[in-house]
Motif scaffolding. Structure first.
Motif, PDB file in Angstrom:
ATOM      1  N   ALA A 204       0.890  -1.091   0.076  1.00  0.00           N
ATOM      2  CA  ALA A 204       0.013  -0.015   0.236  1.00  0.00           C
ATOM      3  C   ALA A 204       0.751   1.178   0.033  1.00  0.00           C
ATOM      4  O   ALA A 204       1.997   1.422   0.496  1.00  0.00           O
ATOM      5  CB  ALA A 204      -0.892  -0.058   1.126  1.00  0.00           C
ATOM      6  N   VAL A 205       0.477   2.414  -0.674  1.00  0.00           N
ATOM      7  CA  VAL A 205       1.187   3.758  -0.623  1.00  0.00           C
ATOM      8  C   VAL A 205       0.915   4.413   0.586  1.00  0.00           C
ATOM      9  O   VAL A 205      -0.267   4.933   0.818  1.00  0.00           O
ATOM     10  CB  VAL A 205       0.549   4.551  -1.923  1.00  0.00           C
ATOM     11  N   VAL A 206       1.829   4.400   1.362  1.00  0.00           N
ATOM     12  CA  VAL A 206       1.885   5.018   2.617  1.00  0.00           C
ATOM     13  C   VAL A 206       2.594   6.613   2.731  1.00  0.00           C
ATOM     14  O   VAL A 206       2.464   7.388   3.547  1.00  0.00           O
ATOM     15  CB  VAL A 206       2.341   4.229   3.879  1.00  0.00           C
ATOM     16  N   ALA A 207       3.184   6.811   1.596  1.00  0.00           N
ATOM     17  CA  ALA A 207       3.683   8.261   1.317  1.00  0.00           C
ATOM     18  C   ALA A 207       4.073   8.231  -0.032  1.00  0.00           C
ATOM     19  O   ALA A 207       4.156   7.388  -0.807  1.00  0.00           O
ATOM     20  CB  ALA A 207       4.829   8.332   2.192  1.00  0.00           C
ATOM     21  N   VAL A 208       4.521   9.446  -0.454  1.00  0.00           N
ATOM     22  CA  VAL A 208       4.636   9.930  -1.670  1.00  0.00           C
ATOM     23  C   VAL A 208       6.054  10.569  -1.543  1.00  0.00           C
ATOM     24  O   VAL A 208       5.860  11.435  -1.086  1.00  0.00           O
ATOM     25  CB  VAL A 208       3.531  10.790  -2.361  1.00  0.00           C
ATOM     26  N   ALA A 209       7.061  10.134  -2.211  1.00  0.00           N
ATOM     27  CA  ALA A 209       8.299  10.595  -2.298  1.00  0.00           C
ATOM     28  C   ALA A 209       8.294  12.085  -2.667  1.00  0.00           C
ATOM     29  O   ALA A 209       7.678  12.424  -3.999  1.00  0.00           O
ATOM     30  CB  ALA A 209       9.289   9.847  -3.234  1.00  0.00           C
ATOM     31  N   ASP A 210       9.054  12.886  -2.125  1.00  0.00           N
ATOM     32  CA  ASP A 210       9.005  14.459  -2.294  1.00  0.00           C
ATOM     33  C   ASP A 210      10.266  15.027  -2.016  1.00  0.00           C
ATOM     34  O   ASP A 210      10.516  15.904  -3.029  1.00  0.00           O
ATOM     35  CB  ASP A 210       8.005  15.089  -1.263  1.00  0.00           C
ATOM     36  N   ALA A 211      11.110  14.832  -1.184  1.00  0.00           N
ATOM     37  CA  ALA A 211      12.548  15.415  -1.254  1.00  0.00           C
ATOM     38  C   ALA A 211      13.611  14.844  -0.299  1.00  0.00           C
ATOM     39  O   ALA A 211      13.329  13.545   0.007  1.00  0.00           O
ATOM     40  CB  ALA A 211      12.182  16.886  -0.278  1.00  0.00           C
ATOM     41  N   ASN A 212      14.689  15.405   0.029  1.00  0.00           N
ATOM     42  CA  ASN A 212      15.422  14.783   0.920  1.00  0.00           C
ATOM     43  C   ASN A 212      16.370  15.591   1.656  1.00  0.00           C
ATOM     44  O   ASN A 212      16.225  16.891   1.287  1.00  0.00           O
ATOM     45  CB  ASN A 212      16.525  13.784  -0.028  1.00  0.00           C
ATOM     46  N   ALA A 213      16.970  15.279   3.018  1.00  0.00           N
ATOM     47  CA  ALA A 213      17.578  16.064   3.756  1.00  0.00           C
ATOM     48  C   ALA A 213      19.103  15.749   3.583  1.00  0.00           C
ATOM     49  O   ALA A 213      19.201  14.530   3.631  1.00  0.00           O
ATOM     50  CB  ALA A 213      17.034  16.101   4.920  1.00  0.00           C
ATOM     51  N   ALA A 214      19.997  16.781   3.672  1.00  0.00           N
ATOM     52  CA  ALA A 214      21.489  16.383   3.883  1.00  0.00           C
ATOM     53  C   ALA A 214      22.054  17.689   4.653  1.00  0.00           C
ATOM     54  O   ALA A 214      21.432  18.584   4.858  1.00  0.00           O
ATOM     55  CB  ALA A 214      22.193  16.546   2.312  1.00  0.00           C
ATOM     56  N   PRO A 215      23.301  17.635   5.175  1.00  0.00           N
ATOM     57  CA  PRO A 215      23.884  18.341   6.056  1.00  0.00           C
ATOM     58  C   PRO A 215      24.330  19.601   5.311  1.00  0.00           C
ATOM     59  O   PRO A 215      24.493  20.727   6.006  1.00  0.00           O
ATOM     60  CB  PRO A 215      25.136  17.669   6.563  1.00  0.00           C
ATOM     61  N   ASN A 216      24.557  19.627   3.917  1.00  0.00           N
ATOM     62  CA  ASN A 216      24.909  20.822   3.084  1.00  0.00           C
ATOM     63  C   ASN A 216      24.689  20.506   1.856  1.00  0.00           C
ATOM     64  O   ASN A 216      24.597  19.251   1.434  1.00  0.00           O
ATOM     65  CB  ASN A 216      26.399  21.210   3.326  1.00  0.00           C
ATOM     66  N   VAL A 217      24.649  21.351   0.724  1.00  0.00           N
ATOM     67  CA  VAL A 217      24.262  21.139  -0.762  1.00  0.00           C
ATOM     68  C   VAL A 217      25.474  20.286  -1.221  1.00  0.00           C
ATOM     69  O   VAL A 217      24.946  19.804  -2.474  1.00  0.00           O
ATOM     70  CB  VAL A 217      24.136  22.519  -1.178  1.00  0.00           C
ATOM     71  N   ALA A 218      26.462  20.110  -0.683  1.00  0.00           N
ATOM     72  CA  ALA A 218      27.611  19.521  -1.647  1.00  0.00           C
ATOM     73  C   ALA A 218      27.370  17.825  -1.198  1.00  0.00           C
ATOM     74  O   ALA A 218      28.243  17.160  -1.874  1.00  0.00           O
ATOM     75  CB  ALA A 218      28.911  19.664  -1.036  1.00  0.00           C
ATOM     76  N   VAL A 219      26.580  17.516  -0.423  1.00  0.00           N
ATOM     77  CA  VAL A 219      26.315  16.048   0.062  1.00  0.00           C
ATOM     78  C   VAL A 219      24.872  15.673  -0.355  1.00  0.00           C
ATOM     79  O   VAL A 219      24.078  16.382  -0.177  1.00  0.00           O
ATOM     80  CB  VAL A 219      26.488  15.995   1.608  1.00  0.00           C
ATOM     81  N   ALA A 220      25.047  14.413  -1.046  1.00  0.00           N
ATOM     82  CA  ALA A 220      23.835  13.942  -1.551  1.00  0.00           C
ATOM     83  C   ALA A 220      22.670  13.762  -0.324  1.00  0.00           C
ATOM     84  O   ALA A 220      23.185  13.394   0.908  1.00  0.00           O
ATOM     85  CB  ALA A 220      24.069  12.582  -2.206  1.00  0.00           C
ATOM     86  N   GLY A 221      21.388  13.675  -0.659  1.00  0.00           N
ATOM     87  CA  GLY A 221      20.598  13.840   0.353  1.00  0.00           C
ATOM     88  C   GLY A 221      20.550  12.293   1.271  1.00  0.00           C
ATOM     89  O   GLY A 221      20.422  11.382   0.279  1.00  0.00           O
ATOM     90  N   MET A 222      20.828  12.355   2.337  1.00  0.00           N
ATOM     91  CA  MET A 222      20.699  11.096   3.019  1.00  0.00           C
ATOM     92  C   MET A 222      19.614  10.485   3.796  1.00  0.00           C
ATOM     93  O   MET A 222      19.311   9.400   4.245  1.00  0.00           O
ATOM     94  CB  MET A 222      21.946  11.172   4.370  1.00  0.00           C
TER      95      MET A 222
END
Length: 366
Positions: A209-227
């Motif tokens: 079942a769809v429990v969420a829709v992917a939207d964004a990510n969070a990272a410590p800074n813009v130089a690091v891929a969202g973790m």
């Protein structure tokens, strides 16, 4: 390197143990395949036909020098010809190409949008959904619960990642500079990978079942891929989808007034108004006929240069007894309500605190 060698040895030993077995609908040929792995494979095999890649050709006026004219995102069929995706994926669209999991392509047009929670509905032309996905109950997510994300991150279509649900993250801790999703109260935070291109794709539980829709990510800074993956809770999305289909616009609560963060005002202006704190939201303009207007909320005056004049209008300091820091807090707290609900605003008006009930109205347009 030693830990890697040890892990490889363990895998070889397990494989040598041999023996095929059957769990669910997937036949496993090696003993290293666990029931959880089989569950993941079953989820993916069942859901993949419903998940699509979106190639969105952007309007020229929306492009900066050097920009890629194609925005890639994800989406999924929830009805035979309707797809859910993120608004930010298609907001500057000129044309939309939908690619199914088997490579077949079709075109789509925007059916309805809800920028307040970053959702859009697309109507597909020329194909019928080979599979549809149903919304689950995001309110019942438990920390540690397995989640599966399917989409087209970095343009890799049919890419699958797994992780766990970690926490419902306050939108206050998810700063956005795109002006979208201002009515989202909380995000589903997950260890599953959500990268550029995943936007709009499904986040599934172990039942598919769809429990969420992917939207964004969070990272410590813009130089690091969202973790940390961030997704929109399915309860919020399902409510929006129902509103968009039945009314054409979302029906979350709204005051019908523009607000200004109190901490953005000159200290002297706040002091003149008798305010001792920079927490709150100033009512700037009140739309005629809105819920705010019917409750007699008082807007502010500005001079010909657009500068605020004393005396200031009403300042919202709490919504239903919950203290607010800024206009964002007001918007998301009111948006959690529905038309017909009444919210009680605590206001700073003419040097004293007053409480004003506001009955929310049905939205008729955005």
């Amino acid at each position: 390197m030693k830990p890697l060698r040890a892990a490889a040895l363990s895998v070889l030993l397990l494989a040598a143990a041999g023996g095929a077995y059957l769990v669910g609908r997937v036949s496993a040929q090696q003993a290293l395949v666990t029931p959880d792995e089989i569950n993941t494979v079953e989820i993916v095999q069942s859901a993949l036909p419903a998940v699509v890649r979106l190639d969105v050709r952007l309007r020229k006026e929306a492009l900066q020098p050097g920009d890629d004219p194609i925005e890639v995102g994800s989406g999924f069929f929830y009805k035979r010809d309707l797809i859910v995706t993120n608004y930010h994926v298609i907001q500057d669209q000129e044309a939309i190409t939908v690619t199914l999991s088997n490579g077949r392509q079709a075109t789509a047009r925007v059916e309805a949008v809800d920028p307040g929670i970053d959702i859009a509905l697309l109507r597909v032309q020329g194909v019928t959904a080979p599979k549809t996905l149903a919304f689950g109950d995001s309110a019942r997510l438990v920390p540690g619960q397995k989640l599966v994300v399917i989409g087209s991150p970095l343009r890799f279509q049919n890419f699958v990642s797994t992780g766990i649900f970690s926490v419902l993250a306050s939108a206050r801790d998810v700063p956005r500079d795109d002006g979208i999703a201002q009515e989202v109260g909380q995000y589903v935070a997950t260890t599953a990978s959500i990268q550029n291109g995943n936007s709009g794709g499904p986040v599934l539980d172990s039942r598919g079942a769809v429990v969420a829709v992917a939207d964004a990510n969070a990272a410590p800074n813009v130089a690091v891929a969202g973790m940390i993956g961030l997704a929109l809770p399915s309860d919020l999305v399902a409510q929006s989808v129902s509103d968009l289909e039945q009314v054409g616009v979302p029906q979350r609560g709204t005051l019908g007034a523009t607000l200004v963060d109190l901490d953005s005002l000159e200290p002297a202006l706040r002091e003149f108004a008798g305010l001792t704190s920079a927490e709150g939201a100033l009512v700037d303009e009140v739309e005629a006929g809105s819920a705010a207007a019917r409750a007699d909320l008082r807007g502010s005056l500005r001079n010909a240069k657009g500068q605020l004049l004393a005396p200031l209008g009403d300042v919202i300091v709490a919504v239903d007894g919950v203290r607010v820091q800024n206009s964002f807090d007001v918007v998301r707290l009111v948006a959690a309500k529905r038309p017909g609900d009444t919210v009680t605003l605590t206001l700073w008006r003419e040097g004293r605190q007053v409480k004003v009930p506001v009955t929310l109205l049905k939205r008729t347009g955005e």
